[in-house]
Design a protein around this motif. Sequence first.
Motif, mmCIF file in Angstrom:
data_model
loop_
_atom_site.group_PDB
_atom_site.id
_atom_site.type_symbol
_atom_site.label_atom_id
_atom_site.label_comp_id
_atom_site.label_asym_id
_atom_site.label_seq_id
_atom_site.Cartn_x
_atom_site.Cartn_y
_atom_site.Cartn_z
ATOM 1 N N THR A 360 0.844 -1.174 0.044
ATOM 2 C CA THR A 360 0.078 0.061 0.095
ATOM 3 C C THR A 360 1.075 1.331 -0.078
ATOM 4 N N ARG A 362 2.588 2.271 -2.323
ATOM 5 C CA ARG A 362 2.706 2.531 -3.699
ATOM 6 C C ARG A 362 1.139 2.956 -4.264
ATOM 7 N N GLY A 363 0.965 4.345 -4.311
ATOM 8 C CA GLY A 363 -0.381 4.548 -4.559
ATOM 9 C C GLY A 363 -0.834 5.516 -3.604
ATOM 10 N N SER A 364 -2.342 5.571 -3.548
ATOM 11 C CA SER A 364 -2.975 6.667 -2.841
ATOM 12 C C SER A 364 -2.963 6.352 -1.332
ATOM 13 N N GLN A 366 0.050 5.870 0.346
ATOM 14 C CA GLN A 366 1.295 6.047 0.298
ATOM 15 C C GLN A 366 1.719 6.531 1.870
ATOM 16 N N TRP A 541 1.249 0.610 -11.833
ATOM 17 C CA TRP A 541 2.278 1.465 -10.995
ATOM 18 C C TRP A 541 3.810 1.289 -11.648
ATOM 19 N N LEU A 578 -2.985 7.522 -9.819
ATOM 20 C CA LEU A 578 -2.888 6.642 -8.633
ATOM 21 C C LEU A 578 -2.537 7.466 -7.382
ATOM 22 N N ASP A 580 0.047 9.020 -6.163
ATOM 23 C CA ASP A 580 1.359 8.590 -5.412
ATOM 24 C C ASP A 580 2.026 9.635 -5.718
#
Length: 845
Positions: A360, A362-364, A366, A541, A578, A580
């Motif tokens: 988790t 990697r992405g929102s 983070q 990603w 995403l 990120d």
Amino acid sequence: MAALRDDLGHARLVTLLGPGGAGKTRLSQETAEAAADAWPDGVWLAELAPVDDPDAVPEAVLGALGARETVLRGAGAEELRAADRTGHDPLVRLTEHCAPRRMLLLLDNCEHVVGAAAALTDHLLTHCPQLTVLATSREPLGVPGEFVRPVDPLPDPMALRLLAERGAAGRPGFRTDADEATAAACAEICHRLDGLPLAIELAAARLRMLTPRQIADRLDDRFRLLTNGSRTVLPRQQTLRAVVDWSWDLLDAAERAVLRRLSVVAGGCSLAAAEEVCALPAGPGGPAVDSLDVATVLGSLVDKSLVVAAPGGDGEMRYRLLETVGEYAAERLAEAGERDAVERHHLVHFRELARTTGPTMRGSGQRAAIAVIQREYENLRTAHRHAIAARDENEALCLVLSLSWYWMLRDLRSDARQWAEAAASLGPDPFARPGVRAPSLPKQAIDRPPPWDDDQLAEARRGAALIQVACVDDAIAQWSDTEGQKRLTIVADAYRPGQPQTCRLPGAFWMYAVMLTGDMDRTRQALDETVRASRAHGYEWELAAALQLRANFLAGHSGHADLAHADADESLEIFTRLDDDWGRAEALASRGEANERTGHFPEALDDYAAAVDYARKIGARSQVALLRARYAGPLAELGRLPEAEAVLREVVEESRPPSPESVAIARMHLAFVLGAQGRTAEARQQVDLIGAYLAFGDVAVFDGFVYGVLSWLDNLEGGHASALGHALKALACSRERLSAMIAPQMSSAHLTAIARALAGLAAAGAVAPAAYTDAVRLLGLQAALLPPGHVPTTIERRNLAEVEDATRARLDEAAYARAYAEGGGLTLDEATALAEAYRPTPPPT
């Protein structure tokens, strides 16, 4: 004391709550003495520590009120003695005495008879309307209307003051700030003793025979060390062990079990963690504790001041032990024979936390994931140690693979390398000679908890080794020699470009091995295949990350700036979708470099500024520092040198420096900016300071930059012989494969610096006039070596113009053109030999 006096003015029952040795008794008595005028009928102390029988509490309090020596201040003792003593119920007699009086009653040390003390207090407050009670206890009395005032450990400045005063009393002349070493040791003592006054006083008494450093170094065995308390205090306050023994003896079996099991926790934990770590079936060491009962028991331990509860960053409470209590509980855990089982529970819980949180990052999710790992980092470190000690390779590898991206985001490469090396030591070397090809594995090892099958275990071993390759920033020399290059070749050959695991972390770190071989064609092919395979596998990603990495690679090669820009734009679009932050920062940085290399400096400034904002959101301090150093580059190219200097000084003068590499790079940029303003002495100071962060000879490409700065400064100051030597060293560095791949323009820049040095030496009469012709030959070669589309920097243009002016002033147009054309046909070896011929012969020694 001021807060406590205010409490007593608003509440009829105030309980001072805190662990043993926190100073509750002294505080209550000092406050009562200072506030005695508010109670005309006196302030009275009832010491309950000697009372063994709860039924005897009312009689003990009655006796205290009737004993003159226990009166702190006020009237009433003689009247009490004269009272009718024919009654048989001490509670009735006590109530009759207190009911008409406005008085303050101190009930000290209630914890071992807390039920009886609570019943007595409730009764007296109900029947004695002018009575106020101030109690001290290690848990609340639980009486309606009770106001609880926690007595926290002393903050660091106050703890140091106490140590200084008590130390000077026992060893005249002692000062906690006598020197830097003493100050550090004293601060460590106060911190490790949790600011507990009693513990600090016991440590101060040891200063008669030990130095502060000796005491600090022995605090792992604090219960043997701190045994010399005052003879006039209660026996349970004469040694540190006795203080904690008193609290332990008051616990029931379940409370003891939970407390000792919490000792494996490092830095506190959540309720969920405590429930998993502390729940065990019945065994020789103690009773069964169900996970559903842990919260209740934990609450009781908090009430008894043995567990500290405080809100965590996630809005939930966290629970921890003071270090002294933790050491005591760890002893009890070992005595109970439960250590192995509890450590296994701890390991499994925090391994799962890392395994499920890692993806988790990697992405929102983070920022939230980073906060979780940061909050539990000491527990994760402890879990890793448990796995290594148990030689559990699967568990150790799972932790390492799960945390790999966190380490990259937070620039904890040293931790990454050390943890990975420890895990790798538990199994065979996956890249041992002659090497084997890895099969394609669409699933990752950490997609499920260990233990793993043979293929996934082998891939996990490769992943740990790849993490070590990716974390070479401060140990790159180990890959630069012959053996290092042979190993890199084995690593690079283990995979085929485009395999599923080479697109996903940690297998994607394989790309670093390919890059470190310095093979530009192979690197470009691997990057292209990773982008293609990420699209084919639907790894969104991973596609954005591969595009960003390729954009970063291409941006350094001016002829591919348009491709780099396109990759960076697509990467930025995906990372934005995403949500990120790291990805957005890196994509913007790659686009900024592409803009900078093509002379679009205002656009580069905008990209770097936006990248800094995103990096700051995730607390990537080293990434922020590097981006700000790069932001200074376009500023300088736009002639905004004072602004560039200000930005770089902020980076290098941070009170908490980021990574050594980022500071060193910022200092190198600052040296250029200062030199461009004619402040060469200050520029040299920055170059000298670089040595405090990175050792020369460790990173060839970086060494080349540093020697290039020195050569440039030498030429500015007229030290052309020194400039020639530094520029030749820089040229040698730039010719190494990795350097040539990362910064292909640097050989041309260093040839220009050599040419300028030759022209300067010739002008000073230090070498023959033929040096002018050779300088022009070097200019011809540097032009031939420039990458296509290269936009020279201000310094490069300035250097080139100065050499051209100096040589054209001595050579006619035909001679200049002839030499320039000849230079274009030279090899770098020939050019180096030509320049070496002008180096002065060192005098005999």
